[in-house]
Design an enzyme around this catalytic site. Structure first.
Site: not given
Ligand code: EPU
Length: 338
Positions: A164, A238, A334
């Site tokens: 990012r 995010s 972010e």
């Molecule tokens: N999780 C929780 N609770 C929550 C959210 C997530 O426990 O409320 C846990 C999930 O269960 C999982 C882990 O956190 O074990 C990761 O969650 P998720 O796969 O939803 O992805 P993320 O890391 O929260 C990132 C990106 C998203 C992107 C997703 C999928 C960043 C800051 N965010 O989210 O990007 O869509 O991965 O690749 O890196 C964005 O940048 O606007 C965005 C949506």
């Protein structure tokens, strides 16, 4: 070119914050930027370039010139049996571009399906999702240098892409207007199923049997189940980055919280899931006035209607403090706060 004054930005930021900018120029060619430069408009005031403003939180009115690049159009620069080099103008919507490439079976950005925003903004923060980042397919970009009044090219390395992150968020912040982005896409089947949620969908299926549209559809489904529909609930995706910490710190946290998701990214560094940390602090689904934490993905802050930028910012500070207190981990925003 038409410069509008006292311009209302509410329809032009996905948080739906009611703010004004002193002026706004909608750009339809690089010629418009040369014109602004010649007239001294880019030098005499603060300038902010926005695409769809899907990653910006406005705290207050913007006392300067907002530039909105509206240039549309795509052009195949070259192609052979295995790949295509596609140049896309900055004002195209990112997700329409994904649809366009999926329809033609050009592989590379299908995992970046349904990301809001415009093409010109994609390299600024090296958009990423489901195991793919823009940098994986990025060839070069063309940008207008607002300091020198000239057009320059940047190749992949010169953009300094990171998680990012890019040179345009750091030393070149506010200096360039991206005019177009050129991508290198594959005509050969190349599914990226590395992300667990995607692997699960296609469990047991041969990679060669998975079509590009099946991947796009699977990603759309996952996103729609977790992320708020921006047409219905205003948000900027995010709000925080996933924090990168020393692997030692991550291991210590793992002994205390065995469930914590940890992704090793190098020998010494690991990434934590900010959404998980925020949820553990009890914030998921919480609401203070019209500012809230999305009930299906705690990393996403939302505006239920009339929240101000400050309401959302204050909520984000409270979240940061509680994650710091409970886990000793500092979250970084972010979104760009203006
Ligand atoms: N999780 C929780 N609770 C929550 C959210 C997530 O426990 O409320 C846990 C999930 O269960 C999982 C882990 O956190 O074990 C990761 O969650 P998720 O796969 O939803 O992805 P993320 O890391 O929260 C990132 C990106 C998203 C992107 C997703 C999928 C960043 C800051 N965010 O989210 O990007 O869509 O991965 O690749 O890196 C964005 O940048 O606007 C965005 C949506």
């Amino acid at each position: 070119m038409n410069i509008k004054t006292d311009f209302c930005l509410k329809p032009f930021n996905t948080f739906g914050i009611e703010v004004m900018s002193k002026s706004c120029a909608q750009i339809t060619s690089s010629g418009d930027l040369f014109e602004l430069f010649e007239a001294g408009e880019l030098q005499k005031q603060e300038v902010l370039v926005i695409g769809e403003a899907s990653n910006i939180l406005f705290l207050t009115h913007f006392d300067g010139l907002v530039i909105m690049p509206l240039m549309r159009g795509k052009k195949v620069i070259s192609e052979n049996e295995s790949e295509v080099i596609l140049k896309v103008n900055a004002g195209e919507y990112w997700n329409s571009l994904v649809d366009y490439t999926v329809e033609r079976n050009w592989w590379g950005i299908e995992n970046l399906s349904l990301i809001p925003g415009k093409v010109g903004a994609a390299p600024i923060q090296n958009i990423g999702a489901y195991g793919t980042e823009l940098k994986d397919v990025f060839e070069s970009l063309e940008a207008f240098d607002m300091k020198k009044g000239e057009i320059v090219n940047f190749n992949n390395e010169e953009c300094g892409f990171g998680y990012r992150n890019s040179i345009f968020k750091n030393e070149f912040r506010g200096r360039f207007v991206v005019l177009s982005v050129t991508l290198r896409l594959s005509k050969l089947s190349n599914p990226n199923l590395n992300y667990k949620a995607i692997t699960d969908v296609f469990d047991g299926k041969k990679t060669t049997e998975i079509s590009i549209s099946e991947i796009r559809d699977a990603i759309n489904k996952i996103r729609e189940s977790k992320l708020p529909d921006p047409q219905k609930i205003k948000n900027a995706g995010s709000f925080f980055k996933n924090p990168v910490v020393e692997s030692k710190t991550a291991e210590q946290l793992k002994t205390e919280y065995p469930e914590i998701p940890v992704y090793k990214i190098s020998n010494t560094k690991s990434k934590l899931a900010a959404g998980w940390l925020i949820e553990q602090c009890g914030w998921k689904g919480k609401r203070i006035g019209d500012a809230g934490v999305h009930d299906k993905q705690a990393l996403v802050l939302v505006n239920y209607g009339t929240a101000t930028g400050k309401d959302i910012f204050d909520l984000s500070e409270k979240i940061k403090n509680s994650v710091l207190d409970k886990f000793g981990v500092e979250l970084q925003r972010e979104v760009l706060v203006v």
